[in-house]
Design a protein around this motif. Structure first.
Motif, PDB file in Angstrom:
ATOM      1  N   VAL A   1      -4.851  14.499 -12.355  1.00 27.38           N
ATOM      2  CA  VAL A   1      -5.931  14.622 -11.377  1.00 27.38           C
ATOM      3  C   VAL A   1      -6.353  13.240 -10.882  1.00 27.38           C
ATOM      4  O   VAL A   1      -6.572  13.028  -9.682  1.00 27.38           O
ATOM      5  N   THR A   2      -6.457  12.280 -11.804  1.00 23.16           N
ATOM      6  CA  THR A   2      -6.838  10.920 -11.422  1.00 23.16           C
ATOM      7  C   THR A   2      -5.841  10.325 -10.432  1.00 23.16           C
ATOM      8  O   THR A   2      -6.220   9.716  -9.420  1.00 23.16           O
ATOM      9  N   GLU A   3      -4.546  10.506 -10.710  1.00 26.99           N
ATOM     10  CA  GLU A   3      -3.508   9.972  -9.824  1.00 26.99           C
ATOM     11  C   GLU A   3      -3.520  10.689  -8.475  1.00 26.99           C
ATOM     12  O   GLU A   3      -3.338  10.065  -7.418  1.00 26.99           O
TER      13      GLU A   3
ATOM     14  N   GLU B   1      -6.923   9.453  -1.575  1.00 23.89           N
ATOM     15  CA  GLU B   1      -7.880   8.466  -1.083  1.00 23.89           C
ATOM     16  C   GLU B   1      -7.192   7.417  -0.212  1.00 23.89           C
ATOM     17  O   GLU B   1      -7.771   6.922   0.756  1.00 23.89           O
ATOM     18  N   LEU B   2      -5.925   7.091  -0.534  1.00 26.35           N
ATOM     19  CA  LEU B   2      -5.191   6.100   0.238  1.00 26.35           C
ATOM     20  C   LEU B   2      -4.797   6.617   1.616  1.00 26.35           C
ATOM     21  O   LEU B   2      -4.630   5.833   2.554  1.00 26.35           O
ATOM     22  N   VAL B   3      -4.603   7.945   1.754  1.00 22.80           N
ATOM     23  CA  VAL B   3      -4.187   8.528   3.048  1.00 22.80           C
ATOM     24  C   VAL B   3      -5.089   9.727   3.359  1.00 22.80           C
ATOM     25  O   VAL B   3      -4.655  10.877   3.308  1.00 22.80           O
ATOM     26  N   PRO B   4      -6.343   9.481   3.715  1.00 17.52           N
ATOM     27  CA  PRO B   4      -7.302  10.582   3.873  1.00 17.52           C
ATOM     28  C   PRO B   4      -6.962  11.569   4.983  1.00 17.52           C
ATOM     29  O   PRO B   4      -7.438  12.705   4.963  1.00 17.52           O
ATOM     30  N   TYR B   5      -6.120  11.152   5.963  1.00 20.24           N
ATOM     31  CA  TYR B   5      -5.803  12.048   7.075  1.00 20.24           C
ATOM     32  C   TYR B   5      -4.455  12.743   6.918  1.00 20.24           C
ATOM     33  O   TYR B   5      -4.052  13.503   7.796  1.00 20.24           O
ATOM     34  N   ASP B   6      -3.750  12.486   5.823  1.00 19.28           N
ATOM     35  CA  ASP B   6      -2.396  13.007   5.663  1.00 19.28           C
ATOM     36  C   ASP B   6      -2.422  14.423   5.096  1.00 19.28           C
ATOM     37  O   ASP B   6      -2.815  14.644   3.947  1.00 19.28           O
TER      38      ASP B   6
ATOM     39  N   ARG C   1       0.839  -1.211   0.000  1.00 20.50           N
ATOM     40  CA  ARG C   1       0.000   0.000   0.000  1.00 20.50           C
ATOM     41  C   ARG C   1       0.865   1.249   0.000  1.00 20.50           C
ATOM     42  O   ARG C   1       0.527   2.257  -0.619  1.00 20.50           O
ATOM     43  N   TYR C   2       1.984   1.165   0.713  1.00 22.80           N
ATOM     44  CA  TYR C   2       2.906   2.301   0.731  1.00 22.80           C
ATOM     45  C   TYR C   2       3.428   2.581  -0.676  1.00 22.80           C
ATOM     46  O   TYR C   2       3.482   3.734  -1.108  1.00 22.80           O
ATOM     47  N   ASP C   3       3.829   1.524  -1.379  1.00 24.02           N
ATOM     48  CA  ASP C   3       4.335   1.704  -2.740  1.00 24.02           C
ATOM     49  C   ASP C   3       3.257   2.255  -3.664  1.00 24.02           C
ATOM     50  O   ASP C   3       3.534   3.082  -4.539  1.00 24.02           O
ATOM     51  N   GLU C   4       2.034   1.773  -3.496  1.00 25.62           N
ATOM     52  CA  GLU C   4       0.915   2.279  -4.318  1.00 25.62           C
ATOM     53  C   GLU C   4       0.713   3.771  -4.077  1.00 25.62           C
ATOM     54  O   GLU C   4       0.538   4.552  -5.021  1.00 25.62           O
ATOM     55  N   TRP C   5       0.746   4.155  -2.811  1.00 25.53           N
ATOM     56  CA  TRP C   5       0.544   5.566  -2.464  1.00 25.53           C
ATOM     57  C   TRP C   5       1.642   6.435  -3.062  1.00 25.53           C
ATOM     58  O   TRP C   5       1.366   7.443  -3.721  1.00 25.53           O
ATOM     59  N   HIS C   6       2.884   6.048  -2.840  1.00 25.69           N
ATOM     60  CA  HIS C   6       4.005   6.839  -3.363  1.00 25.69           C
ATOM     61  C   HIS C   6       3.967   6.883  -4.891  1.00 25.69           C
ATOM     62  O   HIS C   6       4.280   7.910  -5.506  1.00 25.69           O
TER      63      HIS C   6
END
Length: 702
Positions: free
Chosen positions: A559-561, A567-572, A534-539
């Motif tokens: 914009v899509t990316e 969405e992966l880190v909603p609180y960041d 998930r970390y790799d996906e987010w980065h």
């Protein structure tokens, strides 16, 4: 040169007569940091390094006192120079062993490496008490860096002397390396080879027993196959070939100096060895192929997570009122929920954390929970206030990694709980959070020979987030070295791509088109790689959102990316604030402004570039007064944006003066350079027109 500063083996400062100069510890730390820095250091960074005070004004006062005491002790106000970008040490007045050491290592000759070895008298700033946790992290990284350079210098010298047949000198240098790092197996092998070459075979075999014992006791591992093979070669006497002087040549021993010659052995014996080798190789191939087939048929198992793990313990209710326990539970549940969304850490389940006695020893508790870090604290409520103290402990050592007090006031209890949880989230995780900084420090404490993929990522990140050209270059070197060792690493590819792209944005790239193409290639490879976390996906989403604009000018893809990353880190707050710039570039100014407001709410003390990005979004949204208001908050001015805002507000003289000030620091910069900024067509022409009217000259594309 009036002053001599020695930092290896401890802090020592002397004048031109050799007399010692006494300095308080904070002034010592200041001089040491400036001596190592390759460019002026901003006062804000120095203030954070020299003080544990959370209050910025108090930290700056501490810095001023340290500068004053250093200048007074040196009796020279020019020893520490105040420049536009920060403070720097006056090299013309100060001879420093670190500078000479780095220069000697860079020249890379036998003579210069000997000089470097002589200069390295012991660990960097040995015995120094760090004035802050941030300084402690920096000090750990520097010690590891200089130790590695000293070890490499010693082993290069030993290898050169071994080649020249100077085996006694080679043994001395290799053993010197082992006094610095007893776990360097390559140094042990070098000692073994040279002892055998000097016909000291029993000593060479005893050296093997030494390395075997050290590795077993310290790391719980056996020697490498290369070391075992060398031991067998020496034990069986296959290294023996007499030299004219009666010593024994080591040309048949495994290692970098092996020549591969067969000496005077009979032809039939050499032929037998070759056929035997081929038979063994064929058998090995059959075994390996069978193993691969079985592996393909078995269920695939995911490798153990390399992410740091954290357990959140119940916070203590210190109000004395059992009825307030629900407040403690509410805060802890909010913290757990937020941290669980961050893909860079693994949060131990709340159920498991509650099941253990908090009075248990920290180390034992960490083992029981499988957690590297424990987060605990206390909550006190009074009227409409919540007072919370939190601390993060490393379970392996029991050391406190981070601690902070929080206070919120208001009528909405839930909102206060969420804000405190958000503040803790921003303090602990993210690329510059307390856990990441501590993990970077630990990565620098490891031997280079034992580095794993994530250690290379962390070592490079330590430099990348300094945001200077020299530091970025060093980060890229580390990540490239890591990718050579781990060629299938999605994470290292993604970080390398980020470094190439940022070099273009910062104006450091000599060939922007080539660097962006390289970044895109690496980014796409990382995106398509298998087994991403998930970390790799987010980065990856974050990176490709930027590259889609900078390399492809594909604003829809960007914009899509960006949406996928958030969405992966909603609180960041950090990723939301950074990606908001891309949303504004794509014409989604309303979304950009909303993202930035949310980031600032979650992280009220965040970096000032939050305000810079908000000013940019306001400008593109034609909210020029709001943009000017945000720009006034910045300590580091954004000249071109301010000039464009002044044009829109009719402040033409201010706009031209601002551009003139910008061109003094960036001579030769033109509209052609600014055209590289990704900006959707409907907004880009207006931006360029405003800059042209403010006085930024046209010029050829570079």
């Amino acid at each position: 040169m009036p002053y001599v500063l020695q930092l290896f083996g401890g802090f020592r400062l002397r004048n031109e007569n050799g007399e010692a100069i006494a300095l308080p510890e904070r002034a010592q730390a200041l001089l040491a940091y400036l001596a190592v820095a390759s460019c002026p250091v901003p006062r804000r960074i120095l203030a954070d390094l020299l003080s544990t005070e959370a209050d910025e004004q108090e930290a700056r006062t501490t810095l001023r006192q340290a500068v004053y005491l250093a200048r007074r002790a040196l009796a020279d106000s020019e020893a520490i120079c105040a420049q536009e970008l920060g403070l720097a040490l006056n090299d013309a007045l100060m001879q420093c062993d670190v500078h000479r050491f780095r220069s000697a290592v860079a020249r890379d000759s036998d003579e210069s490496l000997n000089e470097a070895v002589e200069l390295y008298r012991g660990p960097f700033l040995e015995g120094q008490r760090p004035p802050s946790h941030a300084f402690e992290e920096w000090l750990g990284a520097r010690r590891a860096e200089f130790l590695e350079q000293a070890l490499n210098a010693l082993l290069k010298l030993a290898a050169s002397e071994e080649t020249a047949g100077q085996h006694g000198n080679a043994v001395a240098h290799a053993r010197h390396a082992l006094t610095l790092d007893p776990l360097r197996e390559d140094a042990h092998r070098q000692v073994m080879r040279c002892l055998a070459a000097m016909n000291q075979r029993s000593d060479a075999l005893r050296q093997y027993e030494t390395v075997r014992t050290v590795l077993a006791e310290e790391l719980g591992v056996a020697p490498e196959a290369e070391t075992d093979a060398l031991r067998a070669t020496i034990a069986h006497g296959e290294d023996r070939q007499a030299n004219p002087d009666g010593t024994i040549a080591a040309h048949r021993m495994a290692g970098p100096m092996a020549s591969g010659r067969t000496g005077g052995r009979p032809f039939w014996a050499r032929l037998h060895e070759q056929w035997l080798g081929i038979a063994i190789l064929l058998a090995a191939c059959l075994i390996v192929s069978g193993g691969v087939a079985l592996w393909l048929l078995e269920p695939r198992q995911q490798p153990a997570s390399s992410l740091p793990s954290i357990a959140i313990l119940p916070f203590a209710n210190v109000s004395g009122d059992p009825a307030q326990d629900y407040l403690e539970r509410g805060v802890v549940e909010e913290i757990t929920a937020m941290l669980s969304t961050y893909p860079g850490v693994r949060v131990v389940s709340r159920t498991r954390s509650l099941a253990y006695d908090r009075t248990m020893d920290v180390r034992q508790l960490g083992q029981e929970l499988g957690a590297q870090y424990l987060l605990e604290g206390s909550v006190l409520t009074s009227a409409d206030k919540i007072h919370l103290t939190a601390q993060l402990t490393e379970t392996a050592t029991g050391h406190h990694v981070w601690a902070r007090r929080f206070e919120e006031q208001g009528p909405d209890l839930t909102a206060m709980q969420q804000q405190i949880a958000s503040n803790i989230y921003e303090s602990l995780v993210g690329f510059t959070g307390a856990i990441e900084r501590h993990e970077q420090w630990q990565a620098w404490g490891r031997s280079t020979r034992n580095l794993q993929e994530q250690h290379y990522v962390l070592r490079g990140a330590h430099f990348y987030f300094q945001f200077t050209e020299q530091a970025h270059a060093r980060a890229r070197e580390i990540w490239q070295e890591g990718l050579t060792k781990f060629p299938n690493s999605n994470r290292l590819r993604s970080h390398l791509a980020a470094s190439y792209r940022h070099a273009v944005e910062a104006g450091w790239s000599k060939n922007p088109g080539q660097d962006l193409a390289r970044a895109w290639q690496l980014g796409r490879q990382a995106t398509r790689g298998p087994h991403k976390s998930r970390y790799d996906e987010w980065h990856s989403h974050w990176l490709m959102a930027k590259l889609a604009q900078w390399y492809k000018e594909d604003f829809e893809l960007s914009v899509t990316e960006a949406l996928a990353a958030v969405e992966l880190v909603p609180y960041d707050a950090t990723s939301r604030a950074d990606l908001a710039e891309l949303m504004a570039n794509a014409g989604r100014t309303g979304d950009a402004i909303a993202w930035l407001h949310e980031a600032m709410r979650r992280d009220p003390t965040g970096p000032e570039w939050y305000s810079a990005n908000l000013a940019w979004a306001y400008y593109l949204d034609a909210r020029y007064e709001d943009a000017e208001s945000e720009l006034r908050k910045l300590k580091k001015p954004r000249h071109l944006l301010l000039a464009a805002v002044h044009i829109k507000l009719g402040k033409y003289e201010d706009a031209r003066a601002t551009v003139a000030a910008f061109l003094e620091s960036r001579p030769g910069y033109t509209l052609a350079d600014e055209m590289r900024r990704p900006l959707i067509g409907s907004l880009k022409q207006g931006w360029l027109d405003d800059l042209r009217e403010a006085g930024l000259p046209d010029g050829p594309s570079q």
